[in-house]
Design a protein around this motif. Sequence first.
Motif, PDB file in Angstrom:
ATOM      1  N   ASP A 279      10.137   0.578  11.369  1.00 16.58           N
ATOM      2  CA  ASP A 279       8.874   0.578  10.640  1.00 16.58           C
ATOM      3  C   ASP A 279       9.152   1.004   9.197  1.00 16.58           C
ATOM      4  O   ASP A 279       9.969   1.891   8.950  1.00 16.58           O
ATOM      5  CB  ASP A 279       7.898   1.590  11.257  1.00 16.58           C
ATOM      6  CG  ASP A 279       7.374   1.146  12.610  1.00 16.58           C
ATOM      7  OD1 ASP A 279       7.637   0.002  13.016  1.00 16.58           O
ATOM      8  OD2 ASP A 279       6.697   1.965  13.262  1.00 16.58           O
ATOM      9  N   VAL A 280       8.459   0.385   8.264  1.00 14.71           N
ATOM     10  CA  VAL A 280       8.655   0.690   6.845  1.00 14.71           C
ATOM     11  C   VAL A 280       7.382   1.316   6.291  1.00 14.71           C
ATOM     12  O   VAL A 280       6.295   0.745   6.416  1.00 14.71           O
ATOM     13  CB  VAL A 280       8.992  -0.581   6.047  1.00 14.71           C
ATOM     14  CG1 VAL A 280       9.232  -0.236   4.586  1.00 14.71           C
ATOM     15  CG2 VAL A 280      10.209  -1.270   6.629  1.00 14.71           C
ATOM     16  N   TYR A 281       7.516   2.484   5.685  1.00 11.74           N
ATOM     17  CA  TYR A 281       6.370   3.189   5.120  1.00 11.74           C
ATOM     18  C   TYR A 281       6.592   3.455   3.638  1.00 11.74           C
ATOM     19  O   TYR A 281       7.718   3.400   3.134  1.00 11.74           O
ATOM     20  CB  TYR A 281       6.127   4.506   5.856  1.00 11.74           C
ATOM     21  CG  TYR A 281       5.478   4.326   7.202  1.00 11.74           C
ATOM     22  CD1 TYR A 281       4.097   4.334   7.337  1.00 11.74           C
ATOM     23  CD2 TYR A 281       6.244   4.104   8.336  1.00 11.74           C
ATOM     24  CE1 TYR A 281       3.491   4.143   8.574  1.00 11.74           C
ATOM     25  CE2 TYR A 281       5.647   3.910   9.584  1.00 11.74           C
ATOM     26  CZ  TYR A 281       4.270   3.937   9.681  1.00 11.74           C
ATOM     27  OH  TYR A 281       3.677   3.731  10.907  1.00 11.74           O
ATOM     28  N   GLY A 282       5.504   3.771   2.955  1.00 12.51           N
ATOM     29  CA  GLY A 282       5.568   4.134   1.551  1.00 12.51           C
ATOM     30  C   GLY A 282       4.935   5.495   1.331  1.00 12.51           C
ATOM     31  O   GLY A 282       3.980   5.864   2.020  1.00 12.51           O
TER      32      GLY A 282
ATOM     33  N   TRP B  81      15.931   1.688   4.387  1.00 11.56           N
ATOM     34  CA  TRP B  81      14.930   1.715   3.320  1.00 11.56           C
ATOM     35  C   TRP B  81      14.813   3.117   2.758  1.00 11.56           C
ATOM     36  O   TRP B  81      15.101   4.098   3.452  1.00 11.56           O
ATOM     37  CB  TRP B  81      13.574   1.199   3.793  1.00 11.56           C
ATOM     38  CG  TRP B  81      12.870   1.977   4.882  1.00 11.56           C
ATOM     39  CD1 TRP B  81      12.908   1.724   6.220  1.00 11.56           C
ATOM     40  CD2 TRP B  81      11.985   3.094   4.727  1.00 11.56           C
ATOM     41  NE1 TRP B  81      12.110   2.616   6.911  1.00 11.56           N
ATOM     42  CE2 TRP B  81      11.525   3.470   6.010  1.00 11.56           C
ATOM     43  CE3 TRP B  81      11.527   3.826   3.622  1.00 11.56           C
ATOM     44  CZ2 TRP B  81      10.648   4.537   6.234  1.00 11.56           C
ATOM     45  CZ3 TRP B  81      10.660   4.893   3.838  1.00 11.56           C
ATOM     46  CH2 TRP B  81      10.226   5.232   5.126  1.00 11.56           C
TER      47      TRP B  81
ATOM     48  N   HIS C 188       8.043   3.139  -5.119  1.00 15.05           N
ATOM     49  CA  HIS C 188       7.988   2.057  -4.143  1.00 15.05           C
ATOM     50  C   HIS C 188       9.059   2.260  -3.072  1.00 15.05           C
ATOM     51  O   HIS C 188       9.992   3.051  -3.234  1.00 15.05           O
ATOM     52  CB  HIS C 188       8.189   0.703  -4.820  1.00 15.05           C
ATOM     53  CG  HIS C 188       7.142   0.365  -5.825  1.00 15.05           C
ATOM     54  ND1 HIS C 188       5.789   0.493  -5.570  1.00 15.05           N
ATOM     55  CD2 HIS C 188       7.234  -0.094  -7.104  1.00 15.05           C
ATOM     56  CE1 HIS C 188       5.103   0.119  -6.619  1.00 15.05           C
ATOM     57  NE2 HIS C 188       5.952  -0.240  -7.581  1.00 15.05           N
ATOM     58  N   THR C 189       8.941   1.497  -2.000  1.00 19.04           N
ATOM     59  CA  THR C 189       9.938   1.505  -0.934  1.00 19.04           C
ATOM     60  C   THR C 189      10.951   0.403  -1.203  1.00 19.04           C
ATOM     61  O   THR C 189      10.583  -0.744  -1.461  1.00 19.04           O
ATOM     62  CB  THR C 189       9.257   1.279   0.427  1.00 19.04           C
ATOM     63  OG1 THR C 189       8.278   2.305   0.619  1.00 19.04           O
ATOM     64  CG2 THR C 189      10.262   1.334   1.554  1.00 19.04           C
TER      65      THR C 189
ATOM     66  N   GLN D 244       7.589  -4.960   0.312  1.00 15.87           N
ATOM     67  CA  GLN D 244       6.123  -4.962   0.277  1.00 15.87           C
ATOM     68  C   GLN D 244       5.595  -6.049   1.218  1.00 15.87           C
ATOM     69  O   GLN D 244       6.196  -7.121   1.300  1.00 15.87           O
ATOM     70  CB  GLN D 244       5.609  -5.245  -1.144  1.00 15.87           C
ATOM     71  CG  GLN D 244       5.873  -4.126  -2.128  1.00 15.87           C
ATOM     72  CD  GLN D 244       5.373  -4.453  -3.525  1.00 15.87           C
ATOM     73  OE1 GLN D 244       5.445  -5.596  -3.960  1.00 15.87           O
ATOM     74  NE2 GLN D 244       4.856  -3.465  -4.229  1.00 15.87           N
TER      75      GLN D 244
ATOM     76  N   VAL E  22       3.903  -2.301   2.961  1.00 17.38           N
ATOM     77  CA  VAL E  22       4.424  -1.287   3.862  1.00 17.38           C
ATOM     78  C   VAL E  22       3.379  -0.976   4.935  1.00 17.38           C
ATOM     79  O   VAL E  22       2.226  -1.393   4.845  1.00 17.38           O
ATOM     80  CB  VAL E  22       4.815  -0.002   3.100  1.00 17.38           C
ATOM     81  CG1 VAL E  22       5.991  -0.269   2.181  1.00 17.38           C
ATOM     82  CG2 VAL E  22       3.633   0.555   2.308  1.00 17.38           C
ATOM     83  N   SER E  23       3.783  -0.239   5.946  1.00 20.30           N
ATOM     84  CA  SER E  23       2.902   0.077   7.069  1.00 20.30           C
ATOM     85  C   SER E  23       1.819   1.069   6.672  1.00 20.30           C
ATOM     86  O   SER E  23       1.967   1.848   5.718  1.00 20.30           O
ATOM     87  CB  SER E  23       3.728   0.686   8.212  1.00 20.30           C
ATOM     88  OG  SER E  23       4.770  -0.173   8.613  1.00 20.30           O
TER      89      SER E  23
ATOM     90  N   GLN F 225       4.530  -2.701   9.403  1.00 19.97           N
ATOM     91  CA  GLN F 225       5.479  -3.644   8.807  1.00 19.97           C
ATOM     92  C   GLN F 225       6.882  -3.195   9.203  1.00 19.97           C
ATOM     93  O   GLN F 225       7.203  -2.013   9.142  1.00 19.97           O
ATOM     94  CB  GLN F 225       5.337  -3.662   7.287  1.00 19.97           C
ATOM     95  CG  GLN F 225       3.912  -3.826   6.784  1.00 19.97           C
ATOM     96  CD  GLN F 225       3.330  -5.193   7.056  1.00 19.97           C
ATOM     97  OE1 GLN F 225       4.052  -6.145   7.392  1.00 19.97           O
ATOM     98  NE2 GLN F 225       2.012  -5.322   6.925  1.00 19.97           N
TER      99      GLN F 225
END
Length: 222
Positions: free
Chosen positions: A2-5, A37, A48-49, A87, A89-90, A97
């Motif tokens: 999972d990708v977070y920001g 990431w 940003h991620t 982009q 993100v979750s 995402q």
Amino acid sequence: MDVYGHNISAGHIITSIWIANMEGDPKTDENAIWVGWQVDPKKYGDSHTHFFTSWTRDTYHTGCYDMDCPGFQLVKGSKIAPGGTIQPVSHVHGVRQKITIKMFREKSTGNWWIHYGFNKAPTPVGYYPAKLFDKLSKKATQISIGSIVGGSPSIPSPPMGSGFLPSDKAALITNISLIGEDGRMTPFTVNTDRLQSKSSCYSISPIQGAKCSYGGPGGCSA
């Protein structure tokens, strides 16, 4: 993954796979590749991620992130380059995402290939040539999966993952598989060691069913 920001002004947040050869003196001989990431305002100039890679052949005396020095070989047609922004993100209460990362050593050359996919199957990004390493080009001795955050003594540490400790709101790493010497991918069933430096702020669940959850709110002091 999972990708977070997270909107942070200092420190960094990393979620990654770390593949290394730890033979020899750990202070000088570590060969390693990191892929995943991260959010790092100091490095990227924003909050940003970013998709990132990193390498070393001598316990971080040489090597670099992304393509900041000669090393990583980007293939033509790659959907993203190391350092590129991810982009969207979750969101904890919305859509998750995910990025899929595949790393393997090409037996014929010793090169380490990296594949990446955003909400889909991974495709080639590029490779680290065997000549960069003195041991990892032959074999890896250790694999780690998880997250690291960093800050400074004067600023509370940033959140990790989704910002929640392992729960249904926590960030997930799923479909963890192992690529053997024969190139075949099998479900990840080997025993693992779990390392947590400050479990009140950050935690990770055991790997069960080829997945784990991790994260935490941060706010710890160094």
